[in-house]
Design an enzyme around this catalytic site. Structure first.
Site, PDB file in Angstrom:
ATOM      1  N   HIS A   1      -9.045 -42.740  91.101  1.00  0.00           N
ATOM      2  CA  HIS A   1      -8.169 -41.604  91.427  1.00  0.00           C
ATOM      3  C   HIS A   1      -7.901 -41.493  92.922  1.00  0.00           C
ATOM      4  CE1 HIS A   1      -9.205 -39.426  87.364  1.00  0.00           C
ATOM      5  NE2 HIS A   1      -8.369 -40.433  87.215  1.00  0.00           N
TER       6      HIS A   1
ATOM      7  N   GLU B   1     -24.715 -31.437  80.535  1.00  0.00           N
ATOM      8  CA  GLU B   1     -24.627 -30.992  79.133  1.00  0.00           C
ATOM      9  C   GLU B   1     -23.683 -31.947  78.415  1.00  0.00           C
ATOM     10  OE1 GLU B   1     -21.278 -27.607  80.117  1.00  0.00           O
ATOM     11  OE2 GLU B   1     -23.414 -27.125  80.227  1.00  0.00           O
TER      12      GLU B   1
ATOM     13  N   ALA C   1     -27.951 -34.689  87.758  1.00  0.00           N
ATOM     14  CA  ALA C   1     -27.816 -36.116  88.100  1.00  0.00           C
ATOM     15  C   ALA C   1     -28.866 -36.594  89.099  1.00  0.00           C
ATOM     16  CB  ALA C   1     -26.411 -36.370  88.656  1.00  0.00           C
TER      17      ALA C   1
ATOM     18  N   ASN D   1     -25.319 -36.518  81.733  1.00  0.00           N
ATOM     19  CA  ASN D   1     -24.558 -35.335  82.126  1.00  0.00           C
ATOM     20  C   ASN D   1     -25.479 -34.120  82.076  1.00  0.00           C
ATOM     21  OD1 ASN D   1     -22.348 -33.706  82.788  1.00  0.00           O
ATOM     22  ND2 ASN D   1     -21.000 -34.687  81.316  1.00  0.00           N
TER      23      ASN D   1
ATOM     24  N   ARG E   1     -10.415 -29.958 101.340  1.00  0.00           N
ATOM     25  CA  ARG E   1     -11.282 -30.849 100.541  1.00  0.00           C
ATOM     26  C   ARG E   1     -11.850 -31.974 101.410  1.00  0.00           C
ATOM     27  NH1 ARG E   1      -9.336 -31.607  95.275  1.00  0.00           N
ATOM     28  NH2 ARG E   1     -11.141 -32.963  94.977  1.00  0.00           N
TER      29      ARG E   1
ATOM     30  N   CYS F   1       7.245 -45.987 101.535  1.00  0.00           N
ATOM     31  CA  CYS F   1       7.072 -47.449 101.427  1.00  0.00           C
ATOM     32  C   CYS F   1       5.795 -47.841 100.686  1.00  0.00           C
ATOM     33  CB  CYS F   1       7.090 -48.085 102.825  1.00  0.00           C
ATOM     34  SG  CYS F   1       5.599 -47.755 103.786  1.00  0.00           S
TER      35      CYS F   1
ATOM     36  N   GLY G   1     -21.687 -37.537  84.741  1.00  0.00           N
ATOM     37  CA  GLY G   1     -21.110 -36.342  85.374  1.00  0.00           C
ATOM     38  C   GLY G   1     -19.605 -36.223  85.238  1.00  0.00           C
TER      39      GLY G   1
HETATM   40  C1  BJW Z   1     -23.028 -32.467  86.140  1.00  0.00           C
HETATM   41  C2  BJW Z   1     -23.654 -31.751  87.167  1.00  0.00           C
HETATM   42  C3  BJW Z   1     -24.860 -32.271  87.661  1.00  0.00           C
HETATM   43  C4  BJW Z   1     -21.829 -30.699  86.631  1.00  0.00           C
HETATM   44  N1  BJW Z   1     -25.362 -33.406  87.148  1.00  0.00           N
HETATM   45  N2  BJW Z   1     -23.541 -33.570  85.642  1.00  0.00           N
HETATM   46  C5  BJW Z   1      -2.197 -35.754  76.622  1.00  0.00           C
HETATM   47  C6  BJW Z   1      -3.095 -36.628  76.022  1.00  0.00           C
HETATM   48  C7  BJW Z   1      -3.661 -37.683  76.739  1.00  0.00           C
HETATM   49  C8  BJW Z   1      -3.348 -37.874  78.059  1.00  0.00           C
HETATM   50  C9  BJW Z   1      -2.456 -37.023  78.664  1.00  0.00           C
HETATM   51  C10 BJW Z   1      -1.896 -35.973  77.957  1.00  0.00           C
HETATM   52  N3  BJW Z   1      -1.063 -35.293  78.786  1.00  0.00           N
HETATM   53  C11 BJW Z   1      -1.116 -35.877  80.008  1.00  0.00           C
HETATM   54  C12 BJW Z   1      -1.955 -36.936  79.937  1.00  0.00           C
HETATM   55  C13 BJW Z   1      -2.319 -37.853  81.035  1.00  0.00           C
HETATM   56  C14 BJW Z   1      -3.109 -37.153  82.121  1.00  0.00           C
HETATM   57  C15 BJW Z   1      -4.275 -36.376  81.505  1.00  0.00           C
HETATM   58  O1  BJW Z   1      -5.307 -36.914  81.182  1.00  0.00           O
HETATM   59  N4  BJW Z   1      -4.136 -35.067  81.353  1.00  0.00           N
HETATM   60  C16 BJW Z   1      -5.188 -34.256  80.732  1.00  0.00           C
HETATM   61  C17 BJW Z   1      -5.243 -32.902  81.413  1.00  0.00           C
HETATM   62  C18 BJW Z   1      -4.913 -34.179  79.245  1.00  0.00           C
HETATM   63  N5  BJW Z   1      -3.627 -38.194  83.000  1.00  0.00           N
HETATM   64  C19 BJW Z   1      -2.898 -38.652  83.996  1.00  0.00           C
HETATM   65  O2  BJW Z   1      -1.808 -38.179  84.292  1.00  0.00           O
HETATM   66  C20 BJW Z   1      -3.464 -39.844  84.754  1.00  0.00           C
HETATM   67  N6  BJW Z   1      -2.520 -40.882  84.802  1.00  0.00           N
HETATM   68  C21 BJW Z   1      -2.093 -41.486  83.694  1.00  0.00           C
HETATM   69  O3  BJW Z   1      -2.443 -41.162  82.575  1.00  0.00           O
HETATM   70  O4  BJW Z   1      -1.212 -42.513  83.933  1.00  0.00           O
HETATM   71  C22 BJW Z   1      -0.628 -43.190  82.809  1.00  0.00           C
HETATM   72  C23 BJW Z   1      -1.489 -44.262  82.206  1.00  0.00           C
HETATM   73  C24 BJW Z   1      -1.208 -44.715  80.946  1.00  0.00           C
HETATM   74  C25 BJW Z   1      -1.973 -45.719  80.364  1.00  0.00           C
HETATM   75  C26 BJW Z   1      -3.024 -46.294  81.059  1.00  0.00           C
HETATM   76  C27 BJW Z   1      -3.277 -45.854  82.322  1.00  0.00           C
HETATM   77  C28 BJW Z   1      -2.528 -44.836  82.882  1.00  0.00           C
HETATM   78  C29 BJW Z   1      -3.825 -39.446  86.175  1.00  0.00           C
HETATM   79  C30 BJW Z   1      -4.983 -38.507  86.233  1.00  0.00           C
HETATM   80  C31 BJW Z   1      -5.224 -38.026  87.657  1.00  0.00           C
HETATM   81  C32 BJW Z   1      -6.385 -37.071  87.739  1.00  0.00           C
HETATM   82  N7  BJW Z   1      -6.441 -36.490  89.005  1.00  0.00           N
HETATM   83  C33 BJW Z   1      -7.492 -35.519  89.314  1.00  0.00           C
HETATM   84  C34 BJW Z   1      -7.139 -34.767  90.627  1.00  0.00           C
HETATM   85  C35 BJW Z   1      -6.947 -35.696  91.800  1.00  0.00           C
HETATM   86  C36 BJW Z   1      -8.165 -35.888  92.612  1.00  0.00           C
HETATM   87  C37 BJW Z   1      -8.646 -34.635  93.296  1.00  0.00           C
HETATM   88  O5  BJW Z   1      -7.865 -33.753  93.658  1.00  0.00           O
HETATM   89  O6  BJW Z   1      -9.871 -34.575  93.482  1.00  0.00           O
HETATM   90  O7  BJW Z   1      -8.758 -36.173  89.366  1.00  0.00           O
HETATM   91  S1  BJW Z   1      -7.746 -34.254  88.075  1.00  0.00           S
HETATM   92  C38 BJW Z   1      -9.465 -34.119  88.275  1.00  0.00           C
HETATM   93  O8  BJW Z   1     -10.076 -34.423  87.006  1.00  0.00           O
HETATM   94  C39 BJW Z   1      -9.853 -35.231  89.265  1.00  0.00           C
HETATM   95  C40 BJW Z   1     -11.054 -35.817  88.553  1.00  0.00           C
HETATM   96  O9  BJW Z   1     -11.273 -37.146  88.999  1.00  0.00           O
HETATM   97  C41 BJW Z   1     -10.702 -35.696  87.098  1.00  0.00           C
HETATM   98  C42 BJW Z   1     -11.878 -35.778  86.163  1.00  0.00           C
HETATM   99  O10 BJW Z   1     -12.730 -34.684  86.345  1.00  0.00           O
HETATM  100  P1  BJW Z   1     -14.294 -34.868  86.157  1.00  0.00           P
HETATM  101  O11 BJW Z   1     -14.826 -35.765  87.201  1.00  0.00           O
HETATM  102  O12 BJW Z   1     -14.601 -35.208  84.757  1.00  0.00           O
HETATM  103  O13 BJW Z   1     -14.819 -33.382  86.534  1.00  0.00           O
HETATM  104  P2  BJW Z   1     -15.027 -32.114  85.575  1.00  0.00           P
HETATM  105  O14 BJW Z   1     -15.153 -30.918  86.462  1.00  0.00           O
HETATM  106  O15 BJW Z   1     -14.025 -32.049  84.522  1.00  0.00           O
HETATM  107  O16 BJW Z   1     -16.433 -32.399  84.876  1.00  0.00           O
HETATM  108  C43 BJW Z   1     -17.657 -32.382  85.608  1.00  0.00           C
HETATM  109  C44 BJW Z   1     -18.791 -32.755  84.659  1.00  0.00           C
HETATM  110  O17 BJW Z   1     -19.979 -32.854  85.442  1.00  0.00           O
HETATM  111  C45 BJW Z   1     -19.060 -31.705  83.577  1.00  0.00           C
HETATM  112  O18 BJW Z   1     -19.209 -32.380  82.324  1.00  0.00           O
HETATM  113  C46 BJW Z   1     -20.389 -31.072  83.991  1.00  0.00           C
HETATM  114  O19 BJW Z   1     -21.205 -30.706  82.890  1.00  0.00           O
HETATM  115  C47 BJW Z   1     -21.021 -32.185  84.761  1.00  0.00           C
HETATM  116  N8  BJW Z   1     -21.967 -31.729  85.810  1.00  0.00           N
HETATM  117  N9  BJW Z   1     -22.960 -30.618  87.453  1.00  0.00           N
HETATM  118  C48 BJW Z   1     -24.740 -33.999  86.126  1.00  0.00           C
HETATM  119  N10 BJW Z   1     -25.591 -31.625  88.662  1.00  0.00           N
END
Ligand code: BJW
Length: 231
Positions: free
Chosen positions: A106, A201, A217, A199, A56, A117, A173
């Site tokens: 993130h 969509e 975008a 977005n 990555r 540490c 996005g």
């Molecule tokens: C375009 C386009 C173009 C395409 N133009 N648009 C049950 C209920 C609620 C929460 C939880 C639950 N069970 C567990 C949880 C918590 C959990 C969570 O949310 N899980 C879900 C699966 C339900 N979250 C966590 O664990 C987080 N921590 C946490 O909650 O701590 C406790 C806390 C409590 C209270 C307050 C605060 C904190 C941590 C989350 C860590 C996410 N990590 C990742 C991977 C690491 C980074 C990496 O490897 O790159 O981060 S997961 C992955 O998803 C990555 C992204 O940042 C994240 C979001 O994805 P994103 O950016 O939305 O991408 P896509 O692919 O989903 O969407 C792309 C969009 O673009 C689409 O809509 C397309 O249409 C669009 N698109 N082309 C415009 N050209």
């Protein structure tokens, strides 16, 4: 001057060639997120996780920022402290597009952190279990400075403060699948902000926004920024 919070996701970097997570050919269709994006996955097979992020990182370095990143940097130059730019992305394309103050909630692929540490520092090139933390001098605990599932995202207090205090919240996005970022629209809306989704969509949280601009975008974001700057 209006106060704006912008949240970006993988979609803003999609046209730069960096894959999204949940689209048809997204990363989570090829990899098991429990294996590569959780602390438990890293503990079970660190070489696999480090290899995943080494690939990555190389992709990120080879990518070029696009017109959407540049447009947001232009808006930031105009609004200064009245704009908080928050990204879920671990790439540095906002910065390469000219943005200066970006909240990487993130984490960042070009940074490392120490499991022993918690020291965090800049990182270029591949990472391995033989690497040593420059602060505690321990070997075997160096990992990408990425927020995995179950870990606390960065700068949450700063983000929630800005959401409470903004006139406009814009999500660009992002699919609205991952919390806490997916809950920002509800926070901002409850605090009285207008909420706009840009977005390809409608996302999973589309119903929480007042309005949508749909399309790639690189076209929609520069056009929207031009509109804001024209007043
Ligand atoms: C375009 C386009 C173009 C395409 N133009 N648009 C049950 C209920 C609620 C929460 C939880 C639950 N069970 C567990 C949880 C918590 C959990 C969570 O949310 N899980 C879900 C699966 C339900 N979250 C966590 O664990 C987080 N921590 C946490 O909650 O701590 C406790 C806390 C409590 C209270 C307050 C605060 C904190 C941590 C989350 C860590 C996410 N990590 C990742 C991977 C690491 C980074 C990496 O490897 O790159 O981060 S997961 C992955 O998803 C990555 C992204 O940042 C994240 C979001 O994805 P994103 O950016 O939305 O991408 P896509 O692919 O989903 O969407 C792309 C969009 O673009 C689409 O809509 C397309 O249409 C669009 N698109 N082309 C415009 N050209």
């Amino acid at each position: 001057m209006q106060r704006i919070v912008i949240l970006t996701g993988a979609g803003i970097s999609a046209e730069s060639g960096l894959g999204t997570f949940r689209d048809k050919d997204g990363l989570w269709t090829k990899y098991d997120l429990a294996e590569v994006a959780t602390p438990e996955g890293y503990a079970a097979d660190p070489d696999k996780v480090l290899g995943f992020y080494n690939a990555r990182r190389a992709n990120c370095v080879a990518a070029q920022h696009n017109a959407a990143h540049e447009a947001l940097a232009r808006l930031q130059q105009h609004l200064g402290a009245n704009l908080l730019l928050v990204t879920q992305n671990i790439d540095d394309l906002h910065e390469r597009g000219g943005a200066e103050d970006v909240v990487h909630m993130h984490g960042e692929i070009l940074r490392a952190s120490c499991s022993f540490c918690a020291y965090r520092w800049s990182w270029q090139g591949d990472m391995s279990r033989r690497d040593t933390c420059p602060a505690c001098r321990e070997t075997g605990g160096v990992r990408p400075d990425i927020v995995w599932f179950g870990e606390m995202p960065y700068q949450m207090e700063r983000i929630y403060d800005a959401l409470q205090d903004c006139d406009l919240f814009v999500a660009i996005g992002t699919s609205g699948n991952v919390y806490p970022a997916a809950g920002f629209v509800a926070e901002a809306r409850q605090a009285g902000a207008e909420c706009l989704e840009i977005n390809l969509e409608p996302s999973d949280t589309a119903g929480s926004f007042h309005r949508q601009i749909l399309g790639p975008a690189t076209e929609t974001v520069p056009a929207w920024v031009d509109q804001v700057l024209a007043g």
